[in-house]
Write a protein that holds these residues in place. Structure first.
Motif, PDB file in Angstrom:
ATOM      1  N   CYS A  78       4.392 -12.446   9.248  1.00 38.45           N
ATOM      2  CA  CYS A  78       3.282 -11.767   8.570  1.00 38.45           C
ATOM      3  C   CYS A  78       3.749 -10.806   7.478  1.00 38.45           C
ATOM      4  O   CYS A  78       3.146 -10.741   6.407  1.00 38.45           O
ATOM      5  N   SER A  79       4.818 -10.055   7.733  1.00 34.16           N
ATOM      6  CA  SER A  79       5.230  -9.051   6.747  1.00 34.16           C
ATOM      7  C   SER A  79       5.774  -9.671   5.462  1.00 34.16           C
ATOM      8  O   SER A  79       5.942  -8.978   4.470  1.00 34.16           O
ATOM      9  N   TYR A  84      -0.859 -10.159   3.833  1.00 33.14           N
ATOM     10  CA  TYR A  84      -0.524  -9.011   4.684  1.00 33.14           C
ATOM     11  C   TYR A  84      -0.267  -7.759   3.849  1.00 33.14           C
ATOM     12  O   TYR A  84       0.347  -7.820   2.793  1.00 33.14           O
ATOM     13  N   CYS A  98      -4.720  -7.876   7.369  1.00 33.05           N
ATOM     14  CA  CYS A  98      -4.593  -9.261   6.923  1.00 33.05           C
ATOM     15  C   CYS A  98      -5.964  -9.732   6.468  1.00 33.05           C
ATOM     16  O   CYS A  98      -6.955  -9.522   7.161  1.00 33.05           O
ATOM     17  N   HIS A 105      -6.003  -5.672  12.520  1.00 30.90           N
ATOM     18  CA  HIS A 105      -4.593  -5.583  12.136  1.00 30.90           C
ATOM     19  C   HIS A 105      -3.768  -6.615  12.891  1.00 30.90           C
ATOM     20  O   HIS A 105      -4.111  -7.007  14.005  1.00 30.90           O
TER      21      HIS A 105
END
Length: 119
Positions: A78-79, A84, A98, A105
Motif C-alpha cells: 500500500c505505501s 495511498y 486509500c 485507513h
C-alpha cells in the motif's frame, strides 16, 4: 393554558416531529448496513477507522494487511501505491488513507489487487 403557552408547546412538538424522522432513518440505515454507533477510537471520536479485511469491498479487491501473505503482490504494498496517502501511525504500524476505501485507513504494509504504481 393561554394561547402563547399553547403555541409555544405546539411549535416545540412540531419541530421535534419534523427532525425526528431524520434521526430514525439514519439509525435504521446503520442497522441495515450492520454498523453500530461510533465507538471510542473511531473516526467520529478522533481515531482512525481501519479497513476490515472481511469487509465486502476488501474481499472484492483481495485486501490483506500483510503483503507477504499475498503471492500476487510481488513485493508491492500500500505505501508504494498511487491510491495511498500516509496519515500516521496506529498500534506501531504505518497507516494511511486509500481512495479505494473511502473514509477508512489501510496498513502501509498491506496490499490489494487494485495496487497501482505511485507516479
Amino acid at each position: 393554558m393561554n394561547r402563547r403557552g399553547f403555541l409555544k408547546t405546539f411549535l416545540s412538538v412540531v419541530g421535534v416531529a419534523a427532525v425526528a424522522p431524520a434521526f430514525v432513518q439514519s439509525a435504521y440505515a446503520q442497522k441495515k448496513r450492520g454498523e453500530s454507533a461510533p465507538a471510542a477510537g473511531s473516526a467520529a471520536a478522533g481515531g482512525t477507522v481501519m479497513v476490515d479485511p472481511n469487509d465486502s469491498v476488501a474481499k472484492a479487491v483481495k485486501y490483506v494487511e500483510d503483503h507477504n501473505k499475498a503471492p500476487e503482490a510481488k513485493g508491492n504494498h500500500c505505501s508504494t501505491c498511487g491510491f495511498y496517502k500516509k496519515t500516521g501511525m496506529n498500534a506501531g504500524k504505518e497507516v494511511g488513507s486509500c481512495t479505494i476505501f473511502a473514509g477508512k485507513h489501510v496498513v502501509g504494509n498491506g496490499w490489494c489487487a487494485s495496487w497501482n504504481k505511485k507516479a
